[in-house]
Design a protein around this motif. Structure first.
Motif, mmCIF file in Angstrom:
data_model
loop_
_atom_site.group_PDB
_atom_site.id
_atom_site.type_symbol
_atom_site.label_atom_id
_atom_site.label_comp_id
_atom_site.label_asym_id
_atom_site.label_seq_id
_atom_site.Cartn_x
_atom_site.Cartn_y
_atom_site.Cartn_z
ATOM 1 N N THR A 18 0.837 -1.197 0.000
ATOM 2 C CA THR A 18 0.000 0.000 0.000
ATOM 3 C C THR A 18 0.870 1.245 0.000
ATOM 4 O OG1 THR A 18 -1.793 -1.102 1.204
ATOM 5 C CG2 THR A 18 -1.757 1.305 1.251
ATOM 6 N N VAL A 31 -0.717 1.005 -10.289
ATOM 7 C CA VAL A 31 -1.125 0.161 -9.163
ATOM 8 C C VAL A 31 -1.378 -1.228 -9.726
ATOM 9 C CG1 VAL A 31 -2.702 -0.116 -7.227
ATOM 10 C CG2 VAL A 31 -2.253 2.177 -8.151
ATOM 11 N N LYS A 61 -2.335 -1.344 -3.507
ATOM 12 C CA LYS A 61 -3.323 -0.328 -3.144
ATOM 13 C C LYS A 61 -2.688 1.053 -3.159
ATOM 14 C CE LYS A 61 -6.529 -3.004 -0.270
ATOM 15 N NZ LYS A 61 -7.165 -3.110 1.062
ATOM 16 N N ILE A 91 -3.650 4.734 -1.653
ATOM 17 C CA ILE A 91 -4.514 5.553 -0.809
ATOM 18 C C ILE A 91 -4.084 6.996 -1.017
ATOM 19 C CG2 ILE A 91 -5.395 5.981 1.509
ATOM 20 C CD1 ILE A 91 -5.981 3.167 0.472
ATOM 21 N N HIS A 122 -12.881 -6.506 -5.871
ATOM 22 C CA HIS A 122 -11.477 -6.070 -5.844
ATOM 23 C C HIS A 122 -11.350 -4.653 -5.287
ATOM 24 C CE1 HIS A 122 -8.563 -3.435 -7.956
ATOM 25 N NE2 HIS A 122 -7.700 -4.307 -7.464
ATOM 26 N N ASN A 123 -10.324 -4.449 -4.466
ATOM 27 C CA ASN A 123 -10.084 -3.154 -3.828
ATOM 28 C C ASN A 123 -8.684 -2.670 -4.167
ATOM 29 O OD1 ASN A 123 -9.657 -0.967 -2.143
ATOM 30 N ND2 ASN A 123 -10.405 -1.973 -0.288
ATOM 31 N N GLY A 124 -8.606 -1.636 -5.004
ATOM 32 C CA GLY A 124 -7.313 -1.060 -5.375
ATOM 33 C C GLY A 124 -6.944 0.162 -4.565
ATOM 34 N N GLY A 125 -7.776 0.483 -3.556
ATOM 35 C CA GLY A 125 -7.459 1.622 -2.700
ATOM 36 C C GLY A 125 -8.517 2.694 -2.749
ATOM 37 N N SER A 126 -8.115 3.929 -2.515
ATOM 38 C CA SER A 126 -9.039 5.059 -2.438
ATOM 39 C C SER A 126 -8.395 6.292 -3.044
ATOM 40 C CB SER A 126 -9.419 5.323 -0.970
ATOM 41 O OG SER A 126 -10.248 6.451 -0.862
ATOM 42 N N THR A 155 -13.032 -0.463 -4.613
ATOM 43 C CA THR A 155 -12.173 0.702 -4.826
ATOM 44 C C THR A 155 -13.013 1.974 -4.767
ATOM 45 O OG1 THR A 155 -10.843 -0.662 -6.321
ATOM 46 C CG2 THR A 155 -10.474 1.723 -6.379
#
Length: 400
Positions: free
Chosen positions: A64, A86, A91, A93, A154-158, A190
């Motif tokens: 991250t 990414v 991730k 942020i 899927h979560n690549g961040g914010s 995301t």
């Protein structure tokens, strides 16, 4: 003893007075200076600062990268291909604020200076009508990376209050090209909010399949399409999109699905697409003047839309809505998978345009049935001005 008590009282008064004065003084944050380059292989936080972005910086899987609000990153095409990538499993942020956006810019303030922000995931895509099972594809950014999968969450961040300026570096069309923001099979976990793509040399935002949604987007002065997607992108919670096309630009929204007749589609509300007078297209051979173009089974559910300024520059080109091919007309328009409701159209004489690829057809309001409705009261996007939407004194929302 009285003198001592008096002295203590005076000291306390002085101390209290100083504290109040100190509280009234603004806290001045001093930005650090640094360079970001190479692979990010361990969790890292970049303090508020001014950074040089050098090369394709890649956040590796399981890692991250966190960026503090107000930070600025500057690319320089003279040192090669710069960008922030990414990778799937990594991730980013990058949560700025309205008053302290995180800005990615270029030393030379011209479109096409760097690769923008690129994010990979493993959310579902649909890339071929004949393929079975989990579908994947290879990226068109020159990295030839595989994207696609089964992880819809899927979560690549914010990313919040992030502005990308002067991106869209293009080497070869469709094989090595970059946008302001490129989302390859990014998932619904995301967060994408309050993002700006400013004066890039390709698309402002492009979605390559996936399930991610995006809120409060500004695509300003990008020379290809303001918003573009393919590979069966199906984000369901999109709202407040504003495109302002000026100088050179193609479609406000280019929508396709790689020829796959899907049973799903994306949804978006509160959309404003505006084209400044005198705006031309990239290519003389393909006049791309339309606010929204659907092709290759592209579809979607859209409402509260404002379209302005898409006048025909020459006969046969320029409209509010273009349907490119017979299959899209038959399966998506007549089939009820393209929904355009509460639409306000001004300074755009031609509502519908049929390009007749694959066979002759005529698209009109009746083709949509209940899935087309015009309005004089549609409001389009609703966005709040601030430093995040201002570039070198230019208010990007002045024409909203």
């Amino acid at each position: 003893m009285k003198k001592l008590l008096y002295a203590i009282a005076v000291s306390a008064t002085i101390f209290t007075g100083c504290s109040k004065d100190d509280d009234d003084q603004p806290i001045i944050k001093v930005p650090v200076q640094g360079e970001i380059t190479g692979n990010i292989t361990a969790n890292r936080t970049l303090a508020f600062g001014n950074y040089t972005l050098k090369g394709l910086v890649k956040i590796q899987s399981g890692v991250t990268l966190t960026i503090e609000p107000g930070s600025t990153f500057t690319a320089d095409q003279a040192d090669g291909e710069d960008g922030l990538v990414v990778l799937n499993g990594g991730k980013l942020i990058a949560n700025g604020t309205a008053d302290e956006p995180i800005v990615f810019t270029a030393k030379t303030k011209l479109g096409g200076q760097w690769a923008g922000i690129i994010m990979y995931g493993d959310a579902p895509i649909v890339n071929s009508a004949t393929a079975t099972g989990t579908q994947t594809a290879k990226s068109e950014d020159g990295q030839d990376l595989s994207y696609g999968g089964t992880n819809a969450a899927h979560n690549g961040g914010s990313l919040k209050y992030v502005r990308v300026e002067y991106a869209g570096l293009v080497f070869n069309n469709n094989t090595r090209e970059h946008n302001g923001f490129s989302f390859y099979s990014v998932g619904s976990g995301t967060v994408l909010e309050n993002l700006v793509s400013y004066k890039g040399n390709d698309d402002g935002f492009e979605f390559y399949g996936g399930t991610v949604s995006a809120k409060n987007l500004i695509s300003y002065g990008n020379t290809d399409d303001s918003f573009d997607w393919q590979d069966g992108w199906r984000g369901q919670d999109n709202t407040n999109w504003f495109a302002y096309q000026t100088g050179i630009a193609n479609y406000g929204m280019e929508i396709e699905a790689k020829g796959v007749n899907n049973a799903f589609w994306p949804k978006a509300t509160n959309i404003t697409l505006k084209r400044a007078a005198g705006t031309t297209t990239e290519s003389n051979s393909e006049k791309q003047y339309d606010a929204i173009q659907f092709k290759s089974h592209g579809n979607g559910d859209f409402s509260n839309i404002v379209i302005d300024g898409y006048a025909s520059v020459e006969s046969g080109f320029g409209s509010a809505v273009q349907i490119r091919d017979l299959a899209t007309y038959t399966e998506q328009v007549v089939g009820g998978k393209i929904k355009l409701n509460n639409v306000k159209v001004t300074n755009t004489p031609v509502l519908f345009l049929s390009q007749n690829s694959g066979g002759a057809f005529t698209v009109n309001a009746a083709s949509f049935g209940a899935n087309w409705s015009v309005s004089t009261t549609a409001t389009g996007a609703s966005l709040t001005k601030g430093k995040w939407s201002t570039v070198d004194g230019l208010d990007l929302l002045a024409n909203l």
